[in-house]
Design an enzyme around this catalytic site. Structure first.
Site, mmCIF file in Angstrom:
data_model
loop_
_atom_site.group_PDB
_atom_site.id
_atom_site.type_symbol
_atom_site.label_atom_id
_atom_site.label_comp_id
_atom_site.label_asym_id
_atom_site.label_seq_id
_atom_site.Cartn_x
_atom_site.Cartn_y
_atom_site.Cartn_z
ATOM 1 N N ARG A 205 -1.928 2.440 0.447
ATOM 2 C CA ARG A 205 -2.016 1.034 -0.106
ATOM 3 C C ARG A 205 -2.127 1.092 -1.602
ATOM 4 N NH1 ARG A 205 -7.787 1.133 2.816
ATOM 5 N NH2 ARG A 205 -8.238 -0.549 1.211
ATOM 6 N N ARG B 240 -0.316 -10.998 -3.391
ATOM 7 C CA ARG B 240 -0.258 -9.840 -3.427
ATOM 8 C C ARG B 240 1.266 -9.242 -3.755
ATOM 9 N NH1 ARG B 240 -5.087 -7.782 -0.659
ATOM 10 N NH2 ARG B 240 -5.006 -5.655 -0.706
HETATM 11 P P1 ADP Z 1 -8.304 -3.925 -0.764
HETATM 12 O O1 ADP Z 1 -8.748 -4.791 -1.662
HETATM 13 O O2 ADP Z 1 -9.125 -2.675 -0.499
HETATM 14 O O3 ADP Z 1 -6.833 -3.426 -0.623
HETATM 15 P P2 ADP Z 1 -7.998 -6.159 1.118
HETATM 16 O O4 ADP Z 1 -9.185 -6.355 2.263
HETATM 17 O O5 ADP Z 1 -7.958 -7.097 0.372
HETATM 18 O O6 ADP Z 1 -8.277 -4.718 0.815
HETATM 19 O O7 ADP Z 1 -6.640 -5.898 2.105
HETATM 20 C C1 ADP Z 1 -6.573 -5.202 3.305
HETATM 21 C C2 ADP Z 1 -5.352 -5.129 3.988
HETATM 22 O O8 ADP Z 1 -5.174 -6.375 4.424
HETATM 23 C C3 ADP Z 1 -4.134 -4.855 3.221
HETATM 24 O O9 ADP Z 1 -3.821 -3.313 3.009
HETATM 25 C C4 ADP Z 1 -3.167 -5.533 3.672
HETATM 26 O O10 ADP Z 1 -2.535 -5.045 4.826
HETATM 27 C C5 ADP Z 1 -3.676 -7.095 4.227
HETATM 28 N N1 ADP Z 1 -3.719 -7.964 3.227
HETATM 29 C C6 ADP Z 1 -4.908 -8.556 2.497
HETATM 30 N N2 ADP Z 1 -4.313 -9.449 1.677
HETATM 31 C C7 ADP Z 1 -2.962 -9.611 1.909
HETATM 32 C C8 ADP Z 1 -1.826 -10.331 1.356
HETATM 33 N N3 ADP Z 1 -2.265 -11.333 0.698
HETATM 34 N N4 ADP Z 1 -0.849 -10.188 1.710
HETATM 35 C C9 ADP Z 1 -0.472 -9.226 2.742
HETATM 36 N N5 ADP Z 1 -1.417 -8.325 3.264
HETATM 37 C C10 ADP Z 1 -2.465 -8.633 2.704
#
Ligand code: ADP
Ligand code: ADP
Ligand code: ZN
Length: 216
Positions: free
Chosen positions: A171, A88
């Site tokens: 986000r 990410r």
């Molecule tokens: P979306 O695709 O709707 O953004 P996710 O389920 O992928 O939702 O992620 C939800 C939350 O989990 C993110 O807003 C972040 O806080 C955390 N998160 C998920 N994956 C990561 C990652 N690779 N690094 C840091 N935070 C993460």
């Protein structure tokens, strides 16, 4: 096949992941799902991750990278895996590259689902998820046959705590600042497939399958 799903919150990664896993039969590794499971089970990791997730911020790399590298070291990932929501930021991508190099593994494709910023909020705020099996719905764009009930397993649907207009907007900003640069990063590696995410769920899936080919 080893692939990454990239795209802003609400782009349709989770929705498409379900179809991809079904067709290509590979483990689906979603860092968001792993964090949410830990929050539900009230683990130490869950407690720490929640602080960031509630604010729409990224969970720090120290809590995230090791989690993923150990997951993809498990036997069921030997022939392939799909990463959803990881990496990410560029730092996570570099850590992943180092790990893959060490283990002699190559990524095959990065599926980058592109959706305009203005429709993402509507998508995420209307998202509903099955408590039992994780299937994803939308109150308007992909409603279940019976309101509040999962088509697949009959489970109860819920709304994610971070799917409020305010947190989703945050986000999206975090995505633009930290995650979007990964499209260039993987374009430089020559493995990116840009997919128009503003089409029907079925058409997006068709485009993804075309990009991935018949390879397993
Ligand atoms: P979306 O695709 O709707 O953004 P996710 O389920 O992928 O939702 O992620 C939800 C939350 O989990 C993110 O807003 C972040 O806080 C955390 N998160 C998920 N994956 C990561 C990652 N690779 N690094 C840091 N935070 C993460
Ligand atoms: P992500 O994992 O990228 O955050 P999701 O797959 O959870 O995104 O999709 C976000 C919301 O948008 C869900 O409510 C889903 O049902 C809906 N959605 C997904 N793909 C489409 C599409 N092609 N058109 C309209 N709505 C969609
Ligand atoms: Zn279900």
């Amino acid at each position: 096949m080893r692939i990454i799903l990239l795209g802003p919150p609400g782009a349709g990664k989770g929705t498409q992941a379900a179809g991809i896993v079904n067709k290509y039969n590979m483990p689906h590794i979603s860092t968001g799902d792993i964090f949410r499971k830990n929050i539900k089970e009230e683990t130490e990791l869950g407690k720490k991750a929640k602080e960031y997730m509630d604010k729409g911020l990224l969970v720090p790399d120290e809590l995230t990278v090791g989690l993923v590298t150990s997951r993809i070291s498990e036997p069921d990932c030997a022939n392939g895996f799909m990463l959803d929501g990881f990496p990410r930021n560029v730092s996570q991508a570099k850590h992943l590259d180092v790990f893959l190099k060490e283990t002699n593994i190559k990524l095959d494709n990065v599926i980058n689902i592109e959706v305009d910023k203005n429709i993402l909020v509507e998508r995420a705020v209307g998202r509903r998820i099955c408590k039992s099996c994780g299937a994803t719905y939308h109150v308007e764009f992909n409603p279940p046959k019976t309101e509040g009930v999962c088509n697949v397993c009959g489970g109860e649907l819920y709304q994610r705590q971070d799917d409020t207009e305010e947190t989703v907007s945050k986000r999206i900003q975090v995505y633009l600042d930290e995650t979007k640069p990964l499209a260039d990063y993987y374009a430089n590696e020559g493995i990116i497939s840009n997919i128009n995410g503003q089409q029907s769920i079925d058409k997006v899936f068709e485009d993804i399958v075309n990009a991935l080919g018949s390879e397993k």
